[in-house]
Design a protein around this motif. Structure first.
Motif, short mmCIF file in Angstrom:
data_model
loop_
_atom_site.label_atom_id
_atom_site.label_comp_id
_atom_site.label_asym_id
_atom_site.label_seq_id
_atom_site.Cartn_x
_atom_site.Cartn_y
_atom_site.Cartn_z
N LEU A 274 0.82 -1.22 0.00
CA LEU A 274 0.00 0.00 0.00
C LEU A 274 0.85 1.27 0.00
CD1 LEU A 274 -2.93 -1.07 2.34
CD2 LEU A 274 -2.80 -1.16 -0.16
N LYS A 275 2.07 1.13 -0.51
CA LYS A 275 2.95 2.30 -0.67
C LYS A 275 2.68 2.95 -2.02
CE LYS A 275 6.72 0.61 2.17
NZ LYS A 275 8.14 0.25 2.21
N THR A 276 2.96 4.23 -2.09
CA THR A 276 2.81 4.97 -3.33
C THR A 276 3.88 4.54 -4.32
OG1 THR A 276 1.89 6.86 -2.18
CG2 THR A 276 2.79 7.28 -4.36
N TYR A 277 3.44 4.20 -5.53
CA TYR A 277 4.35 3.87 -6.62
C TYR A 277 4.70 5.15 -7.38
CZ TYR A 277 6.17 1.50 -10.75
OH TYR A 277 6.97 1.09 -11.78
N VAL A 278 3.67 5.93 -7.68
CA VAL A 278 3.86 7.22 -8.33
C VAL A 278 2.59 8.05 -8.14
CG1 VAL A 278 3.04 6.52 -10.61
CG2 VAL A 278 4.71 8.34 -10.46
N GLY A 279 2.72 9.36 -8.13
CA GLY A 279 1.58 10.25 -8.03
C GLY A 279 1.17 10.55 -6.60
N LYS A 280 0.02 11.23 -6.46
CA LYS A 280 -0.45 11.62 -5.13
C LYS A 280 -1.90 12.06 -5.21
CE LYS A 280 0.75 14.59 -1.26
NZ LYS A 280 1.32 13.79 -0.20
N ILE A 281 -2.70 11.59 -4.25
CA ILE A 281 -4.04 12.12 -4.04
C ILE A 281 -4.06 12.74 -2.65
CG2 ILE A 281 -5.16 10.47 -5.62
CD1 ILE A 281 -6.15 8.92 -3.16
N PRO A 282 -5.02 13.60 -2.35
CA PRO A 282 -5.06 14.23 -1.03
C PRO A 282 -5.10 13.19 0.10
CG PRO A 282 -6.53 15.37 -2.53
CD PRO A 282 -6.07 14.14 -3.24
N CYS A 283 -4.51 13.54 1.24
CA CYS A 283 -4.35 12.62 2.38
C CYS A 283 -5.67 12.04 2.87
CB CYS A 283 -3.64 13.33 3.53
SG CYS A 283 -1.93 13.75 3.16
N VAL A 284 -6.71 12.84 2.95
CA VAL A 284 -8.01 12.35 3.45
C VAL A 284 -8.53 11.25 2.55
CG1 VAL A 284 -10.41 12.99 3.87
CG2 VAL A 284 -8.58 14.50 4.63
N GLN A 285 -8.46 11.45 1.24
CA GLN A 285 -8.94 10.45 0.30
C GLN A 285 -8.02 9.23 0.28
OE1 GLN A 285 -9.03 13.77 -0.39
NE2 GLN A 285 -11.25 13.91 -0.32
N ARG A 286 -6.73 9.45 0.41
CA ARG A 286 -5.79 8.32 0.42
C ARG A 286 -6.06 7.42 1.61
NH1 ARG A 286 -1.36 5.52 1.42
NH2 ARG A 286 -0.03 4.98 -0.34
N LYS A 287 -6.34 7.99 2.75
CA LYS A 287 -6.63 7.19 3.95
C LYS A 287 -7.87 6.32 3.73
CE LYS A 287 -6.99 6.97 8.86
NZ LYS A 287 -7.15 5.54 8.84
N LYS A 288 -8.91 6.89 3.15
CA LYS A 288 -10.12 6.11 2.87
C LYS A 288 -9.81 4.95 1.93
CE LYS A 288 -13.26 9.98 3.56
NZ LYS A 288 -14.24 10.87 2.97
N VAL A 289 -9.01 5.22 0.91
CA VAL A 289 -8.65 4.19 -0.07
C VAL A 289 -7.82 3.09 0.58
CG1 VAL A 289 -7.23 3.76 -2.12
CG2 VAL A 289 -8.83 5.69 -2.08
N THR A 290 -6.79 3.46 1.34
CA THR A 290 -5.93 2.44 1.94
C THR A 290 -6.66 1.66 3.04
OG1 THR A 290 -4.89 4.10 3.39
CG2 THR A 290 -3.75 3.54 1.33
N ASP A 291 -7.56 2.31 3.76
CA ASP A 291 -8.37 1.57 4.75
C ASP A 291 -9.18 0.48 4.06
OD1 ASP A 291 -7.38 3.10 6.83
OD2 ASP A 291 -9.21 4.30 7.07
N TRP A 292 -9.78 0.81 2.92
CA TRP A 292 -10.55 -0.18 2.17
C TRP A 292 -9.62 -1.26 1.60
CZ3 TRP A 292 -10.21 -1.51 -3.01
CH2 TRP A 292 -11.16 -2.43 -3.45
N ALA A 293 -8.49 -0.83 1.04
CA ALA A 293 -7.57 -1.76 0.38
C ALA A 293 -6.96 -2.76 1.36
CB ALA A 293 -6.47 -0.99 -0.34
N LYS A 294 -6.74 -2.36 2.60
CA LYS A 294 -6.17 -3.28 3.61
C LYS A 294 -7.01 -4.54 3.73
CE LYS A 294 -3.98 0.19 6.48
NZ LYS A 294 -4.09 0.99 7.71
N GLY A 295 -8.30 -4.40 3.71
CA GLY A 295 -9.19 -5.54 3.85
C GLY A 295 -9.54 -6.22 2.54
N ASN A 296 -9.01 -5.72 1.43
CA ASN A 296 -9.36 -6.25 0.11
C ASN A 296 -8.15 -6.56 -0.76
OD1 ASN A 296 -12.47 -6.07 -0.16
ND2 ASN A 296 -11.85 -4.19 0.90
N LYS A 297 -7.00 -6.83 -0.15
CA LYS A 297 -5.79 -7.10 -0.92
C LYS A 297 -5.94 -8.32 -1.82
CE LYS A 297 -2.30 -4.97 2.00
NZ LYS A 297 -1.05 -5.20 2.74
#
Length: 77
Positions: free
Chosen positions: A40-63
């Motif tokens: 769940l590390k950034t490969y390239v680019g950036k989205i705002p922190c609030v949105q990134r947290k929501k995405v990574t929270d979801w992704a943790k349970g859906n790897k």
């Protein structure tokens, strides 16, 4: 089948003809970030922190799901 999920207006896309490492695209407004599925590390680019947290929270349970979709769309990798 690029968009596999929308999380609070952030699109989660996985494309065919991709490159390693297995990753997904998080797209929010004019921002885009490629995030590695395993770490769940950034490969390239950036989205705002609030949105990134929501995405990574979801992704943790859906790897497993993310890896499965990535492998289906990119069987040669």
């Amino acid at each position: 089948m690029p968009t596999i999920k929308i999380i609070d207006t952030v699109k989660i896309d996985i494309y065919s003809r991709e490159h390693p490492p297995p990753h997904f695209h998080a797209i929010y407004a004019e921002f885009e970030e490629l995030i590695e599925i395993e770490s769940l590390k950034t490969y390239v680019g950036k989205i705002p922190c609030v949105q990134r947290k929501k995405v990574t929270d979801w992704a943790k349970g859906n790897k497993e799901y993310l890896l499965e979709v990535f492998k289906q769309l990119n069987p040669r990798l």
